[in-house]
Scaffold this motif. Structure first.
Motif, PDB file in Angstrom:
ATOM      1  N   LEU A   1       0.838  -1.187   0.000  1.00 50.47           N
ATOM      2  CA  LEU A   1       0.000   0.000   0.000  1.00 50.47           C
ATOM      3  C   LEU A   1       0.878   1.244   0.000  1.00 50.47           C
ATOM      4  O   LEU A   1       1.786   1.380   0.815  1.00 50.47           O
ATOM      5  CB  LEU A   1      -0.899  -0.006   1.232  1.00 50.47           C
ATOM      6  N   LYS A   2       0.606   2.139  -0.946  1.00 53.66           N
ATOM      7  CA  LYS A   2       1.347   3.391  -1.059  1.00 53.66           C
ATOM      8  C   LYS A   2       0.399   4.546  -0.751  1.00 53.66           C
ATOM      9  O   LYS A   2      -0.608   4.717  -1.434  1.00 53.66           O
ATOM     10  CB  LYS A   2       1.901   3.560  -2.483  1.00 53.66           C
ATOM     11  N   ASN A   3       0.693   5.311   0.272  1.00 56.96           N
ATOM     12  CA  ASN A   3      -0.131   6.454   0.617  1.00 56.96           C
ATOM     13  C   ASN A   3       0.486   7.705   0.010  1.00 56.96           C
ATOM     14  O   ASN A   3       1.401   8.307   0.571  1.00 56.96           O
ATOM     15  CB  ASN A   3      -0.260   6.583   2.129  1.00 56.96           C
ATOM     16  N   PHE A   4      -0.011   8.080  -1.168  1.00 59.69           N
ATOM     17  CA  PHE A   4       0.468   9.260  -1.859  1.00 59.69           C
ATOM     18  C   PHE A   4      -0.537  10.391  -1.652  1.00 59.69           C
ATOM     19  O   PHE A   4      -1.731  10.220  -1.904  1.00 59.69           O
ATOM     20  CB  PHE A   4       0.610   8.994  -3.363  1.00 59.69           C
TER      21      PHE A   4
ATOM     22  N   PRO B   1      -2.397  12.412   0.789  1.00 59.60           N
ATOM     23  CA  PRO B   1      -2.476  10.951   0.804  1.00 59.60           C
ATOM     24  C   PRO B   1      -3.697  10.396   0.061  1.00 59.60           C
ATOM     25  O   PRO B   1      -4.821  10.796   0.298  1.00 59.60           O
ATOM     26  CB  PRO B   1      -2.623  10.645   2.292  1.00 59.60           C
ATOM     27  N   ILE B   2      -3.445   9.494  -0.851  1.00 63.29           N
ATOM     28  CA  ILE B   2      -4.447   8.675  -1.513  1.00 63.29           C
ATOM     29  C   ILE B   2      -3.889   7.259  -1.494  1.00 63.29           C
ATOM     30  O   ILE B   2      -2.677   7.072  -1.559  1.00 63.29           O
ATOM     31  CB  ILE B   2      -4.679   9.110  -2.972  1.00 63.29           C
ATOM     32  N   GLN B   3      -4.743   6.280  -1.429  1.00 66.30           N
ATOM     33  CA  GLN B   3      -4.250   4.913  -1.427  1.00 66.30           C
ATOM     34  C   GLN B   3      -3.989   4.431  -2.851  1.00 66.30           C
ATOM     35  O   GLN B   3      -4.903   4.332  -3.667  1.00 66.30           O
ATOM     36  CB  GLN B   3      -5.250   3.984  -0.719  1.00 66.30           C
ATOM     37  N   PHE B   4      -2.723   4.156  -3.145  1.00 66.55           N
ATOM     38  CA  PHE B   4      -2.290   3.488  -4.364  1.00 66.55           C
ATOM     39  C   PHE B   4      -1.879   2.068  -3.971  1.00 66.55           C
ATOM     40  O   PHE B   4      -1.507   1.814  -2.823  1.00 66.55           O
ATOM     41  CB  PHE B   4      -1.082   4.188  -4.984  1.00 66.55           C
ATOM     42  N   TYR B   5      -1.910   1.149  -4.942  1.00 66.47           N
ATOM     43  CA  TYR B   5      -1.608  -0.254  -4.671  1.00 66.47           C
ATOM     44  C   TYR B   5      -0.520  -0.713  -5.635  1.00 66.47           C
ATOM     45  O   TYR B   5      -0.690  -0.639  -6.848  1.00 66.47           O
ATOM     46  CB  TYR B   5      -2.860  -1.119  -4.846  1.00 66.47           C
ATOM     47  N   GLU B   6       0.591  -1.202  -5.086  1.00 69.51           N
ATOM     48  CA  GLU B   6       1.723  -1.621  -5.903  1.00 69.51           C
ATOM     49  C   GLU B   6       1.847  -3.145  -5.884  1.00 69.51           C
ATOM     50  O   GLU B   6       2.005  -3.755  -4.817  1.00 69.51           O
ATOM     51  CB  GLU B   6       3.006  -0.989  -5.380  1.00 69.51           C
ATOM     52  N   PHE B   7       1.761  -3.740  -7.077  1.00 74.10           N
ATOM     53  CA  PHE B   7       1.912  -5.176  -7.258  1.00 74.10           C
ATOM     54  C   PHE B   7       3.173  -5.461  -8.072  1.00 74.10           C
ATOM     55  O   PHE B   7       3.728  -4.564  -8.709  1.00 74.10           O
ATOM     56  CB  PHE B   7       0.700  -5.755  -8.002  1.00 74.10           C
ATOM     57  N   ARG B   8       3.593  -6.734  -8.094  1.00 76.14           N
ATOM     58  CA  ARG B   8       4.744  -7.120  -8.912  1.00 76.14           C
ATOM     59  C   ARG B   8       4.483  -8.487  -9.522  1.00 76.14           C
ATOM     60  O   ARG B   8       4.100  -9.424  -8.812  1.00 76.14           O
ATOM     61  CB  ARG B   8       6.022  -7.148  -8.074  1.00 76.14           C
ATOM     62  N   CYS B   9       4.669  -8.583 -10.838  1.00 75.32           N
ATOM     63  CA  CYS B   9       4.394  -9.852 -11.522  1.00 75.32           C
ATOM     64  C   CYS B   9       5.640 -10.727 -11.540  1.00 75.32           C
ATOM     65  O   CYS B   9       6.750 -10.268 -11.255  1.00 75.32           O
ATOM     66  CB  CYS B   9       3.895  -9.596 -12.942  1.00 75.32           C
ATOM     67  N   ASN B  10       5.450 -11.989 -11.889  1.00 72.18           N
ATOM     68  CA  ASN B  10       6.596 -12.898 -11.951  1.00 72.18           C
ATOM     69  C   ASN B  10       7.381 -12.669 -13.244  1.00 72.18           C
ATOM     70  O   ASN B  10       6.885 -12.086 -14.208  1.00 72.18           O
ATOM     71  CB  ASN B  10       6.142 -14.353 -11.820  1.00 72.18           C
ATOM     72  N   GLN B  11       8.602 -13.149 -13.248  1.00 74.94           N
ATOM     73  CA  GLN B  11       9.515 -12.878 -14.360  1.00 74.94           C
ATOM     74  C   GLN B  11       9.028 -13.501 -15.664  1.00 74.94           C
ATOM     75  O   GLN B  11       9.190 -12.912 -16.743  1.00 74.94           O
ATOM     76  CB  GLN B  11      10.914 -13.390 -14.032  1.00 74.94           C
ATOM     77  N   THR B  12       8.433 -14.669 -15.589  1.00 73.95           N
ATOM     78  CA  THR B  12       7.962 -15.336 -16.805  1.00 73.95           C
ATOM     79  C   THR B  12       6.871 -14.522 -17.491  1.00 73.95           C
ATOM     80  O   THR B  12       6.904 -14.314 -18.714  1.00 73.95           O
ATOM     81  CB  THR B  12       7.439 -16.744 -16.479  1.00 73.95           C
TER      82      THR B  12
ATOM     83  N   ILE C   1       1.137  -0.341 -10.738  1.00 73.44           N
ATOM     84  CA  ILE C   1       0.565   0.592  -9.783  1.00 73.44           C
ATOM     85  C   ILE C   1      -0.910   0.793 -10.137  1.00 73.44           C
ATOM     86  O   ILE C   1      -1.249   1.022 -11.302  1.00 73.44           O
ATOM     87  CB  ILE C   1       1.329   1.940  -9.760  1.00 73.44           C
ATOM     88  N   VAL C   2      -1.783   0.645  -9.149  1.00 74.81           N
ATOM     89  CA  VAL C   2      -3.229   0.813  -9.325  1.00 74.81           C
ATOM     90  C   VAL C   2      -3.665   2.012  -8.499  1.00 74.81           C
ATOM     91  O   VAL C   2      -3.275   2.145  -7.326  1.00 74.81           O
ATOM     92  CB  VAL C   2      -4.000  -0.452  -8.897  1.00 74.81           C
ATOM     93  N   PHE C   3      -4.508   2.868  -9.078  1.00 77.81           N
ATOM     94  CA  PHE C   3      -4.846   4.137  -8.441  1.00 77.81           C
ATOM     95  C   PHE C   3      -6.246   4.572  -8.871  1.00 77.81           C
ATOM     96  O   PHE C   3      -6.758   4.114  -9.902  1.00 77.81           O
ATOM     97  CB  PHE C   3      -3.819   5.209  -8.839  1.00 77.81           C
ATOM     98  N   PRO C   4      -6.876   5.474  -8.111  1.00 73.07           N
ATOM     99  CA  PRO C   4      -8.187   5.984  -8.525  1.00 73.07           C
ATOM    100  C   PRO C   4      -8.083   6.690  -9.872  1.00 73.07           C
ATOM    101  O   PRO C   4      -7.160   7.468 -10.110  1.00 73.07           O
ATOM    102  CB  PRO C   4      -8.556   6.967  -7.412  1.00 73.07           C
TER     103      PRO C   4
END
Length: 221
Positions: free
Chosen positions: A7-10, A12-23, A157-160
């Motif tokens: 969770l990233k509070n920018f 402040p707004i809540q942003f969501y940071e994910f990471r995918c696999n290398q493949t 990154i997912v955001f409003p």
């Protein structure tokens, strides 16, 4: 399937940071090389390939995007049957070209995402509560009206969708590839009186058979 996020509070707004696999990252980047791109962002110059959510070869990526959105849906209690990933497109900024995205937002979307496949110029997000910058006195810990961000290889990154954003000119010696997507509620939306929803919505998405969110699939361990 539940996906881990930070969770990233920018602002402040809540942003969501994910990471995918290398493949998945490698496979998707290879697919992007074969797409046809058009110049829809003149004079900013960014090249775009639209509607990749309709292409079967991108189904694994769209499925992962949906799992990320479903995780947010569960954790925040969004009141609809499903928040569907309903549109996605690829962007390319040629190395050293100075190509950029002008400031914009994503209307007719609830949450939006930017998936970073390579290096290159960062994204600039703009604080929607710009009046904070005009205040003579505030102690809210904000970091300024604009924030630059790059998710790195495989970062999402997912955001409003109302958050205005742009990208800096790509002067780096690498082609900058990103994929952006929007979401829209599907099925029963917002519970009303006597158990009746305020709306029932059908919307285009990457998966025509996408049904209501299975809550048991997304419960925390």
């Amino acid at each position: 399937m539940r996906q881990d996020y930070e969770l990233k509070n920018f602002f402040p707004i809540q942003f969501y940071e994910f990471r995918c696999n290398q493949t998945l990252l490698d496979d998707t980047l290879e697919l992007l090389q074969d797409l046809e791109y058009g110049s829809y962002n003149e004079p900013a110059g960014v090249l775009t390939s639209a509607d990749i959510h309709t292409k079967e070869e991108f189904t694994p990526l769209m499925s992962w995007f949906q799992e990320c959105i479903d995780t947010i849906h569960f954790d925040t209690g969004i009141d609809c049957d499903r928040l569907a990933v309903n549109k996605a497109w690829a962007n390319q900024s040629v190395a050293g070209s100075g190509h950029r995205h002008d400031a914009h937002r994503h209307p007719m979307s609830y949450l939006s995402g930017i998936f970073y496949l390579t290096g290159g110029a960062p994204t600039v997000f703009v604080d929607p509560l710009f009046q904070r910058e005009w205040a003579s006195f505030h102690l809210d810990g904000t970091i300024g009206q604009e924030l630059t961000y790059h998710g790195g290889h495989g970062g999402l990154i997912v955001f409003p969708s109302y958050v205005i954003h742009a990208s800096l000119p790509n002067m780096d010696p690498v082609n900058r590839f990103t994929i952006a997507f929007n979401t829209f509620p599907r099925g029963n939306v917002n519970s009303g009186a006597h158990g009746q929803p305020m709306a029932r919505v059908e919307v285009e998405s990457w998966n025509k058979k996408l049904g209501p969110l299975r809550l048991d699939h997304y419960a925390r361990d």
